[in-house]
Write a protein that holds these residues in place. Structure first.
Motif, PDB file in Angstrom:
ATOM      1  N   GLN A 131       1.059  -1.006   0.158  1.00  0.00           N
ATOM      2  CA  GLN A 131      -0.047   0.015  -0.265  1.00  0.00           C
ATOM      3  C   GLN A 131       1.112   1.209   0.199  1.00  0.00           C
ATOM      4  OE1 GLN A 131      -3.583  -0.479  -0.350  1.00  0.00           O
ATOM      5  NE2 GLN A 131      -3.645   2.073  -0.322  1.00  0.00           N
ATOM      6  N   LYS A 132       2.001   1.183   1.017  1.00  0.00           N
ATOM      7  CA  LYS A 132       2.525   2.255   1.135  1.00  0.00           C
ATOM      8  C   LYS A 132       3.569   2.525  -0.146  1.00  0.00           C
ATOM      9  CE  LYS A 132       6.829   4.791   3.896  1.00  0.00           C
ATOM     10  NZ  LYS A 132       6.417   3.535   5.294  1.00  0.00           N
ATOM     11  N   LYS A 133       3.508   1.273  -1.032  1.00  0.00           N
ATOM     12  CA  LYS A 133       4.652   1.521  -2.179  1.00  0.00           C
ATOM     13  C   LYS A 133       3.733   1.905  -3.286  1.00  0.00           C
ATOM     14  CE  LYS A 133       7.993  -1.063  -5.269  1.00  0.00           C
ATOM     15  NZ  LYS A 133       8.475  -2.769  -5.013  1.00  0.00           N
ATOM     16  N   ARG A 134       2.196   1.685  -3.722  1.00  0.00           N
ATOM     17  CA  ARG A 134       1.676   2.020  -4.357  1.00  0.00           C
ATOM     18  C   ARG A 134       1.182   4.078  -4.299  1.00  0.00           C
ATOM     19  NH1 ARG A 134      -2.922  -1.351  -5.910  1.00  0.00           N
ATOM     20  NH2 ARG A 134      -4.229   0.325  -7.198  1.00  0.00           N
ATOM     21  N   LYS A 135       0.966   4.137  -2.983  1.00  0.00           N
ATOM     22  CA  LYS A 135       1.281   5.473  -2.758  1.00  0.00           C
ATOM     23  C   LYS A 135       1.947   5.812  -3.099  1.00  0.00           C
ATOM     24  CE  LYS A 135      -1.206   8.818   1.351  1.00  0.00           C
ATOM     25  NZ  LYS A 135      -1.432   7.535   2.871  1.00  0.00           N
ATOM     26  N   THR A 136       3.350   5.942  -2.480  1.00  0.00           N
ATOM     27  CA  THR A 136       4.450   6.671  -2.831  1.00  0.00           C
ATOM     28  C   THR A 136       4.305   6.965  -4.814  1.00  0.00           C
ATOM     29  OG1 THR A 136       5.368   4.765  -3.226  1.00  0.00           O
ATOM     30  CG2 THR A 136       5.789   6.425  -1.271  1.00  0.00           C
ATOM     31  N   PHE A 137       4.545   5.495  -5.726  1.00  0.00           N
ATOM     32  CA  PHE A 137       4.352   5.566  -7.151  1.00  0.00           C
ATOM     33  C   PHE A 137       3.393   6.755  -7.125  1.00  0.00           C
ATOM     34  CE2 PHE A 137       4.271   3.603 -11.165  1.00  0.00           C
ATOM     35  CZ  PHE A 137       3.413   3.956 -11.658  1.00  0.00           C
ATOM     36  N   PHE A 138       1.479   6.388  -6.725  1.00  0.00           N
ATOM     37  CA  PHE A 138       0.866   7.484  -7.812  1.00  0.00           C
ATOM     38  C   PHE A 138       1.253   9.115  -7.538  1.00  0.00           C
ATOM     39  CE2 PHE A 138      -1.473   3.565  -7.774  1.00  0.00           C
ATOM     40  CZ  PHE A 138      -1.402   3.099  -9.366  1.00  0.00           C
ATOM     41  N   ARG A 139       1.613   9.057  -6.242  1.00  0.00           N
ATOM     42  CA  ARG A 139       2.104  10.507  -5.292  1.00  0.00           C
ATOM     43  C   ARG A 139       3.282  11.182  -6.370  1.00  0.00           C
ATOM     44  NH1 ARG A 139       5.323  11.003  -1.180  1.00  0.00           N
ATOM     45  NH2 ARG A 139       4.231   9.342  -0.563  1.00  0.00           N
ATOM     46  N   ARG A 140       3.819  10.188  -6.892  1.00  0.00           N
ATOM     47  CA  ARG A 140       5.409  11.055  -8.227  1.00  0.00           C
ATOM     48  C   ARG A 140       4.110  11.016  -9.263  1.00  0.00           C
ATOM     49  NH1 ARG A 140       9.175   6.822  -5.395  1.00  0.00           N
ATOM     50  NH2 ARG A 140      10.956   7.486  -4.041  1.00  0.00           N
ATOM     51  N   GLU A 141       3.678  10.085  -9.527  1.00  0.00           N
ATOM     52  CA  GLU A 141       2.480  10.366 -11.119  1.00  0.00           C
ATOM     53  C   GLU A 141       2.128  11.348 -11.226  1.00  0.00           C
ATOM     54  OE1 GLU A 141       4.682   7.506 -13.483  1.00  0.00           O
ATOM     55  OE2 GLU A 141       2.696   8.446 -13.726  1.00  0.00           O
ATOM     56  N   GLY A 142       0.923  11.541 -10.416  1.00  0.00           N
ATOM     57  CA  GLY A 142       1.087  12.931  -9.937  1.00  0.00           C
ATOM     58  C   GLY A 142       1.008  13.981  -9.804  1.00  0.00           C
ATOM     59  N   GLN A 143       2.272  14.612  -9.219  1.00  0.00           N
ATOM     60  CA  GLN A 143       3.159  15.165  -9.747  1.00  0.00           C
ATOM     61  C   GLN A 143       4.055  15.059 -10.865  1.00  0.00           C
ATOM     62  OE1 GLN A 143       6.153  14.902  -6.518  1.00  0.00           O
ATOM     63  NE2 GLN A 143       4.604  15.138  -5.064  1.00  0.00           N
ATOM     64  N   ASN A 144       4.301  14.649 -12.139  1.00  0.00           N
ATOM     65  CA  ASN A 144       4.625  14.553 -12.658  1.00  0.00           C
ATOM     66  C   ASN A 144       4.021  15.002 -13.370  1.00  0.00           C
ATOM     67  OD1 ASN A 144       7.660  13.362 -11.868  1.00  0.00           O
ATOM     68  ND2 ASN A 144       6.544  11.329 -12.504  1.00  0.00           N
ATOM     69  N   GLN A 145       2.513  15.102 -13.693  1.00  0.00           N
ATOM     70  CA  GLN A 145       1.122  15.497 -14.219  1.00  0.00           C
ATOM     71  C   GLN A 145       1.203  16.685 -14.327  1.00  0.00           C
ATOM     72  OE1 GLN A 145      -1.786  12.523 -13.392  1.00  0.00           O
ATOM     73  NE2 GLN A 145      -0.565  10.696 -14.859  1.00  0.00           N
ATOM     74  N   LYS A 146       0.855  17.506 -12.662  1.00  0.00           N
ATOM     75  CA  LYS A 146       1.204  18.571 -12.535  1.00  0.00           C
ATOM     76  C   LYS A 146       2.010  19.243 -13.984  1.00  0.00           C
ATOM     77  CE  LYS A 146      -0.834  18.073  -8.281  1.00  0.00           C
ATOM     78  NZ  LYS A 146      -0.682  18.617  -6.724  1.00  0.00           N
ATOM     79  N   THR A 147       3.475  19.413 -13.443  1.00  0.00           N
ATOM     80  CA  THR A 147       4.439  19.381 -14.475  1.00  0.00           C
ATOM     81  C   THR A 147       4.213  19.269 -15.990  1.00  0.00           C
ATOM     82  OG1 THR A 147       6.033  18.557 -14.268  1.00  0.00           O
ATOM     83  CG2 THR A 147       6.011  19.466 -12.765  1.00  0.00           C
ATOM     84  N   PRO A 148       3.556  20.483 -16.841  1.00  0.00           N
ATOM     85  CA  PRO A 148       4.154  19.590 -18.097  1.00  0.00           C
ATOM     86  C   PRO A 148       5.189  19.862 -18.916  1.00  0.00           C
ATOM     87  CG  PRO A 148       4.297  22.412 -17.614  1.00  0.00           C
ATOM     88  CD  PRO A 148       4.148  21.868 -16.202  1.00  0.00           C
ATOM     89  N   ASN A 149       5.353  18.519 -19.148  1.00  0.00           N
ATOM     90  CA  ASN A 149       6.502  18.545 -20.246  1.00  0.00           C
ATOM     91  C   ASN A 149       7.682  19.281 -20.992  1.00  0.00           C
ATOM     92  OD1 ASN A 149       7.004  16.283 -18.565  1.00  0.00           O
ATOM     93  ND2 ASN A 149       5.890  14.739 -20.089  1.00  0.00           N
ATOM     94  N   VAL A 150       7.779  19.351 -21.191  1.00  0.00           N
ATOM     95  CA  VAL A 150       9.000  20.095 -22.178  1.00  0.00           C
ATOM     96  C   VAL A 150       9.208  19.586 -23.145  1.00  0.00           C
ATOM     97  CG1 VAL A 150       9.948  22.215 -22.923  1.00  0.00           C
ATOM     98  CG2 VAL A 150       9.263  21.992 -20.492  1.00  0.00           C
ATOM     99  N   ALA A 151       8.740  19.436 -25.392  1.00  0.00           N
ATOM    100  CA  ALA A 151       9.066  18.900 -25.706  1.00  0.00           C
ATOM    101  C   ALA A 151      10.582  19.162 -26.551  1.00  0.00           C
ATOM    102  CB  ALA A 151       7.531  19.006 -26.833  1.00  0.00           C
ATOM    103  N   LYS A 152      11.009  18.546 -26.196  1.00  0.00           N
ATOM    104  CA  LYS A 152      12.827  18.972 -27.064  1.00  0.00           C
ATOM    105  C   LYS A 152      12.723  18.452 -27.867  1.00  0.00           C
ATOM    106  CE  LYS A 152      15.003  17.081 -22.346  1.00  0.00           C
ATOM    107  NZ  LYS A 152      15.544  16.485 -21.962  1.00  0.00           N
TER     108      LYS A 152
END
Length: 153
Positions: A131-152
């Motif tokens: 459960q803890k592992k899933r929580k940290t994984f999805f928290r990181r995924e959510g943070q990555n989705q909030k910041t826009p990815n800059v296309a190179k």
């Protein structure tokens, strides 16, 4: 230095004791200790098997020792001493065997229960880790989705 043998016909080997005795007409020595002796075994007498009173009290009526009184002695079936002793001994052995297997089953059941408790504790710990592992994984995924990815380019 050695002398090779070219023909085995001329070689005289060392004689065995039997050959020497035959040539000298000697009899085989007769030792008293070398003779077989009859084995004398003492018949072992074992004490009767005693069934504890507490154990006998827990037995079903069929297995308890009984003193049967009959009004008509002509109809009473009486076992001779040997048959009665054999029947009593077999009953006592059977009783001890049942008691031993019952104790063994109880011991195995206790071990199984202890193992099940241990497994449940390990399983809850493993669930918490997952459960803890899933929580940290999805928290990181959510943070990555909030910041826009800059296309190179």
């Amino acid at each position: 230095f050695y002398n090779p043998i070219t023909s085995l016909l001329s070689v005289t080997y060392m004689r065995t004791i039997a050959e020497i005795r035959r040539s000298k007409n000697m009899a085989v020595p007769n030792k008293k200790d070398s003779h077989y002796k009859p084995i004398e075994r003492v018949v072992k007498r074992f004490n009767p098997v005693r069934v504890p009173k507490a154990l006998e009290a827990e037995l079903p009526f069929k297995s308890k020792t009984k003193q049967v009184k009959t009004n008509n002695p002509a109809r009473a079936v009486v076992l001779d001493k040997e048959d009665k002793r054999v029947a009593d001994l077999l009953g006592q052995i059977n009783l001890l065997h049942k008691d031993k297997t019952k104790k063994r089953r109880e011991k195995v059941q206790k071990q199984k229960d202890a193992y099940a408790v241990k497994r449940r504790a390990e399983e809850t710990e493993a669930d918490a880790r997952r459960q803890k592992k899933r929580k940290t994984f999805f928290r990181r995924e959510g943070q990555n989705q909030k910041t826009p990815n800059v296309a190179k380019d």
